[in-house]
Scaffold this motif. Structure first.
Motif, short mmCIF file in Angstrom:
data_model
loop_
_atom_site.label_atom_id
_atom_site.label_comp_id
_atom_site.label_asym_id
_atom_site.label_seq_id
_atom_site.Cartn_x
_atom_site.Cartn_y
_atom_site.Cartn_z
N ILE A 27 0.83 -1.21 0.00
CA ILE A 27 0.00 0.00 0.00
C ILE A 27 0.87 1.26 0.00
O ILE A 27 0.58 2.23 -0.72
N ALA A 28 1.95 1.24 0.79
CA ALA A 28 2.85 2.40 0.83
C ALA A 28 3.48 2.64 -0.53
O ALA A 28 3.61 3.80 -0.97
N SER A 29 3.87 1.58 -1.22
CA SER A 29 4.46 1.72 -2.55
C SER A 29 3.45 2.31 -3.53
O SER A 29 3.78 3.20 -4.33
N MET A 30 2.21 1.83 -3.45
CA MET A 30 1.17 2.34 -4.35
C MET A 30 0.92 3.82 -4.11
O MET A 30 0.87 4.62 -5.04
N TRP A 31 0.79 4.20 -2.83
CA TRP A 31 0.53 5.61 -2.52
C TRP A 31 1.72 6.50 -2.82
O TRP A 31 1.56 7.67 -3.19
N ALA A 32 2.92 5.97 -2.65
CA ALA A 32 4.11 6.74 -3.02
C ALA A 32 4.12 7.02 -4.52
O ALA A 32 4.47 8.12 -4.96
N VAL A 34 1.41 7.18 -6.45
CA VAL A 34 0.35 8.16 -6.71
C VAL A 34 0.78 9.55 -6.27
O VAL A 34 0.55 10.55 -6.98
N ALA A 35 1.43 9.66 -5.11
CA ALA A 35 1.87 10.95 -4.60
C ALA A 35 2.91 11.58 -5.53
O ALA A 35 2.87 12.80 -5.79
N TYR A 36 3.81 10.76 -6.05
CA TYR A 36 4.82 11.28 -6.99
C TYR A 36 4.16 11.85 -8.23
O TYR A 36 4.51 12.93 -8.70
N GLU A 37 3.20 11.11 -8.77
CA GLU A 37 2.50 11.57 -9.97
C GLU A 37 1.70 12.85 -9.69
O GLU A 37 1.67 13.77 -10.52
#
Length: 267
Positions: A27-32, A34-37
């Motif tokens: 989940i942290a990888s996915m949100w990271a 999304v946050a980068y984009e």
């Protein structure tokens, strides 16, 4: 070795904790990602807004001043009652002019000089306009002041067009910089996406080896018992988590069943 110790500690962790850690990493990888984009999109929007606001401020002033000059042409005709419209058009021009005020900290030198020239020319234009409006709408003095306004308006229009051209050149350079930055960000995003995908695959492999495979082995051993095969090799009890304890309990149960069967066969 330290790797073996770390692996043993991981095997001793409960399944709930393992699952929580692995799912949390995913989940942290996915949100990271999304946050980068989102950060890249916000940066692109901010830079685009700066360029568009510059265009809007300049073209807004040009449109308002052009409208004022249209009403000026109507004002010199004595038969038309356009005083109010002419003054309102002038107020709109002044409002647009306030948005175009030079800013030494934000404007480039060329643009600052042009904006300062437009402001100075507008101040002189307004002074001439006050005299023009207080002059009767007939006679040589009225016509001379009208031509003076038209001449000053031509200078203002020329400065404004030059400012617009300068802004367009700068905007072109900024768009090129944005495009270069976006290409770089796209490559970074692709690398980040590949890395996140690899990480998720590794997590799934760890989850498979830590939970699913021991469960599969336990299910297979239970099938052997139900089929009456009690001589199957014992399960490998790795770690002190729920599956490790279950494997040891199952091995103990299998041993006891085998002993009981052997005792019954001797009787």
């Amino acid at each position: 070795t330290s790797m073996k110790k770390l692996l043993q500690k991981w095997r001793d962790v409960s399944i709930k904790t393992k699952s929580s850690i692995l799912v949390g990493i995913m989940i942290a990888s996915m949100w990271a990602l999304v946050a980068y984009e989102m950060m890249q999109f916000r940066d692109f929007s901010r830079k685009s807004d700066v360029i568009m606001n510059d265009y809007i401020e300049i073209t807004g002033f040009m449109d308002a001043f052009s409208e004022e000059n249209v009403w000026l042409e109507a004002y010199i005709r004595p038969a038309l009652d356009v005083d109010r419209n002419y003054r309102l058009a002038g107020e709109e021009t002044d409002r647009r002019m306030e948005l175009l005020r030079p800013d030494l900290a934000a404007d480039r030198r060329e643009e600052y000089v042009l904006k300062r020239a437009i402001c100075n020319a507008m101040e002189h234009y307004r002074e001439t306009q006050v005299v023009f409006l207080n002059t009767g709408r007939s006679g040589d003095a009225f016509i001379q002041r009208y031509f003076s306004l038209k001449s000053q308006a031509a200078y203002i229009d020329g400065y404004t067009r030059e400012l617009l051209n300068s802004c367009m050149e700068r905007g072109g350079e900024q768009w090129q910089e944005i495009e270069t930055a976006n290409n770089l960000n796209s490559r970074r995003f692709s690398s980040f996406l590949v890395g996140a995908t690899v990480l998720m695959i590794v997590i799934l492999l760890i989850l498979t080896r830590s939970v699913l495979r021991p469960l599969e082995d336990l299910g297979g051993a239970a099938d052997h018992i139900s089929a009456g095969r009690y001589d199957a090799p014992p399960l490998e009890a790795r770690g002190n988590d729920e599956l490790g304890r279950a494997a040891r309990s199952f091995n103990l149960m299998q041993t006891e069943i085998r002993r009981t069967i052997h005792a019954l066969e001797k009787q």
